[in-house]
Design a protein around this motif. Structure first.
Motif, mmCIF file in Angstrom:
data_model
loop_
_atom_site.group_PDB
_atom_site.id
_atom_site.type_symbol
_atom_site.label_atom_id
_atom_site.label_comp_id
_atom_site.label_asym_id
_atom_site.label_seq_id
_atom_site.Cartn_x
_atom_site.Cartn_y
_atom_site.Cartn_z
ATOM 1 N N ILE A 251 0.703 -1.167 -0.018
ATOM 2 C CA ILE A 251 0.127 0.273 0.082
ATOM 3 C C ILE A 251 0.937 1.231 0.039
ATOM 4 C CG2 ILE A 251 -1.642 1.428 1.352
ATOM 5 C CD1 ILE A 251 -2.873 -1.451 2.319
ATOM 6 N N LYS A 269 -6.957 4.876 -10.864
ATOM 7 C CA LYS A 269 -8.075 3.826 -10.672
ATOM 8 C C LYS A 269 -7.323 2.687 -10.211
ATOM 9 C CE LYS A 269 -11.941 5.834 -12.797
ATOM 10 N NZ LYS A 269 -12.949 5.704 -13.998
ATOM 11 N N ILE A 272 -5.708 2.897 -6.862
ATOM 12 C CA ILE A 272 -6.774 2.704 -5.714
ATOM 13 C C ILE A 272 -7.398 1.259 -5.599
ATOM 14 C CG2 ILE A 272 -9.202 3.431 -5.039
ATOM 15 C CD1 ILE A 272 -8.435 6.247 -6.245
ATOM 16 N N SER A 273 -7.662 0.743 -6.986
ATOM 17 C CA SER A 273 -8.285 -0.647 -6.819
ATOM 18 C C SER A 273 -7.232 -1.863 -6.100
ATOM 19 C CB SER A 273 -8.323 -1.118 -8.179
ATOM 20 O OG SER A 273 -8.849 -2.473 -8.193
ATOM 21 N N LEU A 276 -6.983 -1.037 -2.439
ATOM 22 C CA LEU A 276 -8.414 -1.569 -1.693
ATOM 23 C C LEU A 276 -8.319 -2.876 -1.810
ATOM 24 C CD1 LEU A 276 -11.487 -1.016 -0.813
ATOM 25 C CD2 LEU A 276 -11.787 -1.509 -3.246
ATOM 26 N N GLU A 277 -7.621 -3.902 -2.494
ATOM 27 C CA GLU A 277 -7.310 -5.161 -2.485
ATOM 28 C C GLU A 277 -6.760 -5.466 -1.335
ATOM 29 O OE1 GLU A 277 -5.895 -9.192 -5.058
ATOM 30 O OE2 GLU A 277 -6.389 -6.875 -6.200
ATOM 31 N N THR A 279 -5.985 -3.534 1.430
ATOM 32 C CA THR A 279 -6.746 -3.373 2.553
ATOM 33 C C THR A 279 -7.765 -4.197 2.897
ATOM 34 O OG1 THR A 279 -6.519 -0.694 1.758
ATOM 35 C CG2 THR A 279 -8.158 -1.484 3.688
ATOM 36 N N GLN A 280 -8.390 -4.980 1.853
ATOM 37 C CA GLN A 280 -9.132 -6.042 2.301
ATOM 38 C C GLN A 280 -8.530 -7.183 2.817
ATOM 39 O OE1 GLN A 280 -11.320 -6.597 -1.680
ATOM 40 N NE2 GLN A 280 -12.856 -4.942 -1.356
#
Length: 458
Positions: A251, A269, A272-273, A276-277, A279-280
């Protein structure tokens, strides 16, 4: 109070009580023996006096007095009185001593044959002496001076012996109590030397068969569990740090690269994607850790109910196949018992479902055909569940560690995961007093066996 002092006091109290009772009994019986001997002398004097008066014609009362005064066996303040058939006194050895003899007392002697009584400090024996003309009553009295002196000497001797023996008991009790607690002191010194950095050390005992040896063995087993717990904690922290560091580093790197220069909207994008992955992934790891910690802190079985294990297996199969359309789980029911009560287990159905679903998911994930074979059977007191897949298997070197949190074997590097699933499975099964084991043959198969106690047989 220290154990040594307590043992010494208890030993001293016990021996003191035994000695006191023994010496008291000895003193009482000796007193009675002295008194019996004294009255025996009085009886002998009474009989001798009466016999002389009756059988020797030339002996009168005056002569008897002279004989009595020359007697070497004269007792202190001795007095002998003889009464005839009419209860009249016919002889008195010492008129200066009044024994206060009345007719009622004489009649009592005739009736009982012999009586004992005391007049001030004079012990008196009344007895009957039979003659051809009838029965004479003889009273013999004297001060029991020797018995009192002997009893006093005996009392002093017993007191001195009592104090001497108590001193010996205290010293010997202190010594032997010290010998008894020395091993405990040695164990305490060994325990004081222990520290988190020296948990591999074990306590030593000269004799592992006695109570102290058994205590040392118990402490050593405790130290072994503590050592294992510390090792697991270190491994857990190292693995957590590693698992959390990877997504955080990704990250951070992606955000730093994005900030180096202006980029197009599509690039942002993608970044960020990707963030986000990651972070999940962090959220999933955190959730797994919380769930694992919750199980570690809770050992309560108060809310357990009875559930059919076959229904939980079918539900776990359904949830597993929904995770991935390629996953296939087959359940063999050929060994299902006819009695439905043999399928009941006591526990939390949600936790059991989570454990079985994780086993099925792992079996499908690491199988080339993405399939798992599940079977179960009842063995009387327990229900055994088998989850098997075909594939690479688990290396023998990895088998001892597969239930450790965040551990991932060599053959799992290409598969996504966090190494927490099997830890959850093991903890859930332990919470239900069950057992889990694994058998794996490289390049052939891996089979997990879970065993639960039958609820109706608990």
């Amino acid at each position: 109070m220290q154990i040594r002092s307590r043992l010494t006091y208890q030993f001293t109290y016990l021996v003191s009580a035994i000695l006191f009772v023994s010496y008291f009994i000895i003193y009482i019986f000796t007193q009675e023996n002295y008194k019996d001997k004294f009255y025996s002398r009085l009886r002998q004097k009474a009989n001798t006096t009466a016999q002389l008066l009756v059988n020797v014609n030339q002996v009168d009362s005056k002569l008897m007095g002279i004989i009595g005064q020359t007697n070497r066996d004269l007792l202190y303040r001795e007095s002998i009185l003889v009464y005839d058939l009419c209860n009249e006194r016919i002889y008195a050895s010492n008129d200066s001593i009044n024994l206060h003899i009345d007719v009622d007392l004489i009649k009592q002697v005739r009736q009982k044959q012999e009586i004992r009584f005391q007049r001030e400090d004079i012990e008196v024996l009344g007895t009957v002496f039979a003659t051809p003309q009838g029965r004479l009553v003889v009273f013999a009295g004297a001060v029991d001076q020797y018995s009192a002196e002997n009893a006093k000497d005996l009392k002093n001797i017993l007191i001195a012996l009592f104090l001497l023996f108590i001193l010996i008991v205290v010293l010997s009790g202190w010594f032997f109590a010290g010998q008894a607690v020395n091993p405990i002191s040695e164990v305490i010194q060994q325990v004081d030397k222990l520290s988190p950095k020296r948990l591999e050390e074990r306590l030593k005992s000269p004799d592992f068969e006695d109570e102290i040896g058994k205590m040392v063995s118990t402490v050593n087993r405790l130290l072994e569990r503590i050592e294992n717990a510390f090792k697991l904690q270190k491994t857990f922290i190292a693995n957590v740090s590693h698992e959390l560091k990877n997504p955080l580093t990704k990250i951070s790197s992606q955000l730093e690269v994005s900030l180096l220069k202006e980029r197009e909207t599509g690039d942002y994008k993608k970044t960020i994607s990707s963030v986000l992955e990651d972070t999940q992934d962090l959220a999933a790891i955190t959730e797994s850790l919380l769930e694992l910690n919750k199980l570690s802190l809770s050992d309560s079985q108060a809310g357990f109910n009875e559930w059919r294990i076959d229904e939980i297996l079918w539900e776990a199969r359904s949830l597993t196949q929904k995770l991935n359309s390629a996953y296939k789980v087959s359940i063999d029911t050929s060994h299902m018992p006819e009695d439905e009560e043999m399928l009941l287990v006591k526990g939390d159905d949600k936790l059991i479902l989570t454990a079985l679903k994780n086993l099925m998911e792992n079996a499908c994930k690491f199988s080339p055909s993405k399939s798992a074979q599940v079977s179960f059977k009842n063995s009387g007191n327990s229900i055994q569940i088998f989850v098997k897949n075909e594939g690479k298997g688990i290396p023998a070197n990895d088998l001892p560690y597969i239930f450790q949190p965040f551990f991932r074997g060599e053959n799992t590097a290409s598969s996504k995961g966090y190494g927490i699933g099997l830890s959850l499975v093991e903890r859930i099964i332990q919470l239900h007093n069950g057992q889990i084991s694994v058998v794996s043959v490289p390049d052939s198969f891996t089979e997990f066996t879970v065993s639960f106690a039958v609820a109706s047989r608990n």
